[in-house]
Design an enzyme around this catalytic site. Structure first.
Site, PDB file in Angstrom:
ATOM      1  N   GLU A 114     -30.376 -46.866 -14.790  1.00 37.82           N
ATOM      2  CA  GLU A 114     -30.931 -46.679 -16.142  1.00 37.82           C
ATOM      3  C   GLU A 114     -32.452 -46.655 -16.069  1.00 37.82           C
ATOM      4  OE1 GLU A 114     -30.278 -45.797 -19.013  1.00 37.82           O
ATOM      5  OE2 GLU A 114     -28.705 -46.913 -20.032  1.00 37.82           O
ATOM      6  N   ASP A 115     -33.037 -45.819 -16.900  1.00 39.18           N
ATOM      7  CA  ASP A 115     -34.500 -45.794 -16.950  1.00 39.18           C
ATOM      8  C   ASP A 115     -35.042 -47.022 -17.671  1.00 39.18           C
ATOM      9  OD1 ASP A 115     -33.231 -44.755 -19.199  1.00 39.18           O
ATOM     10  OD2 ASP A 115     -34.930 -43.530 -19.794  1.00 39.18           O
ATOM     11  N   ASP A 118     -33.306 -51.920 -23.146  1.00 39.81           N
ATOM     12  CA  ASP A 118     -34.008 -52.262 -24.384  1.00 39.81           C
ATOM     13  C   ASP A 118     -33.188 -53.343 -25.095  1.00 39.81           C
ATOM     14  OD1 ASP A 118     -35.328 -52.187 -26.843  1.00 39.81           O
ATOM     15  OD2 ASP A 118     -35.487 -50.046 -26.930  1.00 39.81           O
ATOM     16  N   LYS A 146     -37.536 -54.022 -21.266  1.00 39.90           N
ATOM     17  CA  LYS A 146     -38.232 -54.589 -22.435  1.00 39.90           C
ATOM     18  C   LYS A 146     -37.501 -55.872 -22.816  1.00 39.90           C
ATOM     19  CE  LYS A 146     -40.100 -50.617 -24.953  1.00 39.90           C
ATOM     20  NZ  LYS A 146     -39.941 -49.809 -26.178  1.00 39.90           N
ATOM     21  N   PHE A 167     -44.003 -48.216 -27.172  1.00 41.83           N
ATOM     22  CA  PHE A 167     -43.241 -46.980 -27.038  1.00 41.83           C
ATOM     23  C   PHE A 167     -43.684 -46.244 -25.781  1.00 41.83           C
ATOM     24  CE2 PHE A 167     -41.575 -42.826 -27.709  1.00 41.83           C
ATOM     25  CZ  PHE A 167     -40.378 -43.062 -28.360  1.00 41.83           C
ATOM     26  N   ARG A 180     -40.849 -36.094 -20.987  1.00 39.58           N
ATOM     27  CA  ARG A 180     -40.012 -36.589 -19.890  1.00 39.58           C
ATOM     28  C   ARG A 180     -40.621 -36.228 -18.535  1.00 39.58           C
ATOM     29  NH1 ARG A 180     -34.974 -38.271 -21.948  1.00 39.58           N
ATOM     30  NH2 ARG A 180     -34.174 -37.072 -23.703  1.00 39.58           N
TER      31      ARG A 180
HETATM   32  C1  PRP Z   1     -32.314 -45.009 -23.479  1.00 31.74           C
HETATM   33  C2  PRP Z   1     -31.946 -45.512 -22.093  1.00 31.74           C
HETATM   34  C3  PRP Z   1     -30.686 -46.256 -22.315  1.00 31.74           C
HETATM   35  C4  PRP Z   1     -30.847 -46.782 -23.722  1.00 31.74           C
HETATM   36  C5  PRP Z   1     -31.229 -48.215 -23.667  1.00 31.74           C
HETATM   37  O1  PRP Z   1     -31.651 -43.820 -23.730  1.00 31.74           O
HETATM   38  O2  PRP Z   1     -31.779 -44.467 -21.168  1.00 31.74           O
HETATM   39  O3  PRP Z   1     -29.548 -45.453 -22.184  1.00 31.74           O
HETATM   40  O4  PRP Z   1     -31.867 -46.023 -24.362  1.00 31.74           O
HETATM   41  O5  PRP Z   1     -31.348 -48.733 -24.964  1.00 31.74           O
HETATM   42  P1  PRP Z   1     -30.597 -50.035 -25.410  1.00 31.74           P
HETATM   43  O6  PRP Z   1     -30.802 -51.077 -24.324  1.00 31.74           O
HETATM   44  O7  PRP Z   1     -31.293 -50.415 -26.693  1.00 31.74           O
HETATM   45  O8  PRP Z   1     -29.161 -49.720 -25.616  1.00 31.74           O
HETATM   46  P2  PRP Z   1     -31.982 -42.893 -24.984  1.00 31.74           P
HETATM   47  O9  PRP Z   1     -31.090 -43.256 -26.121  1.00 31.74           O
HETATM   48  O10 PRP Z   1     -33.446 -42.939 -25.248  1.00 31.74           O
HETATM   49  O11 PRP Z   1     -31.523 -41.457 -24.496  1.00 31.74           O
HETATM   50  P3  PRP Z   1     -32.177 -40.518 -23.364  1.00 31.74           P
HETATM   51  O12 PRP Z   1     -32.044 -41.239 -22.035  1.00 31.74           O
HETATM   52  O13 PRP Z   1     -31.366 -39.261 -23.396  1.00 31.74           O
HETATM   53  O14 PRP Z   1     -33.610 -40.281 -23.731  1.00 31.74           O
END
Ligand code: PRP
Length: 196
Positions: A114-115, A118, A146, A167, A180
């Site tokens: 995962e990137d 949150d 985070k 952000f 991205r």
């Molecule tokens: C981001 C990230 C996780 C998620 C984490 O994806 O890649 O999948 O949010 O958030 P959380 O811990 O609050 O659940 P995003 O929804 O931004 O989609 P993307 O990777 O396609 O930009």
């Protein structure tokens, strides 16, 4: 083009759109060093295993690509897509699979990539879903954490950087699907001019 390579270049620089300013939080060089460290740690824990990486679309693609190349040994990967119904404290935590895995993970040593972690709601959902598919091992690597935003009781096994609640974009992370492709992780500051 808004490729930003150094802190000096990025400072006060505007992004693609008026009113969007970028500030480098973690340079590409620091990311590369950290990804190599994480790969060494993962390989120390699983020296002989074939590692099956699962990238969560779309933000994880650069992290997964770099990590996979640093890991060495036998590596395979697969991707899945998710969308969450709202985020933040009012979130129901419901997550919908928009693209499931192509391959079975039964009996495999799986690393979820995962990137960003949150609220943790996405990861909690994914871990439950993956555990039901009976992998041999299930571990999680996140580049950014985070910590102060966490709602769900989950944590990664391998974490790159703990970051403040700002952000962030770049190295896979987007704002409205843009940024991205920035090599660095940057804080995006929205001024008044860019707002609609
Ligand atoms: C981001 C990230 C996780 C998620 C984490 O994806 O890649 O999948 O949010 O958030 P959380 O811990 O609050 O659940 P995003 O929804 O931004 O989609 P993307 O990777 O396609 O930009």
């Amino acid at each position: 083009m808004s490729r930003i390579r150094t802190k000096k270049e990025a400072k006060g620089q505007e992004g693609n759109r008026p009113g969007e300013e970028l500030r480098v939080l973690i340079s590409h060089a620091r990311i590369q060093k950290k990804v190599a460290e994480m790969a060494r740690e993962i390989r120390r824990d699983f020296p002989k295993d074939s590692l099956h990486l699962i990238g969560v679309l779309k933000g994880s693609i650069f992290f997964l690509a770099d990590l996979a190349r640093e890991l060495g040994g036998e590596v395979s990967f697969d991707f899945l897509g998710v969308s969450s119904y709202g985020k933040g404290t009012d979130s129901t935590g419901e997550v919908k699979l928009t693209k499931d895995l192509d391959l079975s993970i039964e009996g495999l040593t799986v690393l979820v990539v995962e990137d960003i972690l949150d609220t943790g709601l996405t990861l909690k959902y994914l871990l439950k879903s993956f555990e039901e598919r009976k992998p041999k091992h299930l571990r999680v690597a996140v580049l950014l954490d985070k910590v102060e935003r966490r709602i769900a009781d989950v944590k990664a096994d391998y974490t790159g950087f703990e970051i403040p609640n700002e952000f962030v974009v770049g190295y896979g992370l987007d704002y409205d699907e843009r940024y991205r492709n920035l090599p660095d992780v940057c804080v995006l500051q929205l001024g008044t001019r860019g707002k609609t």
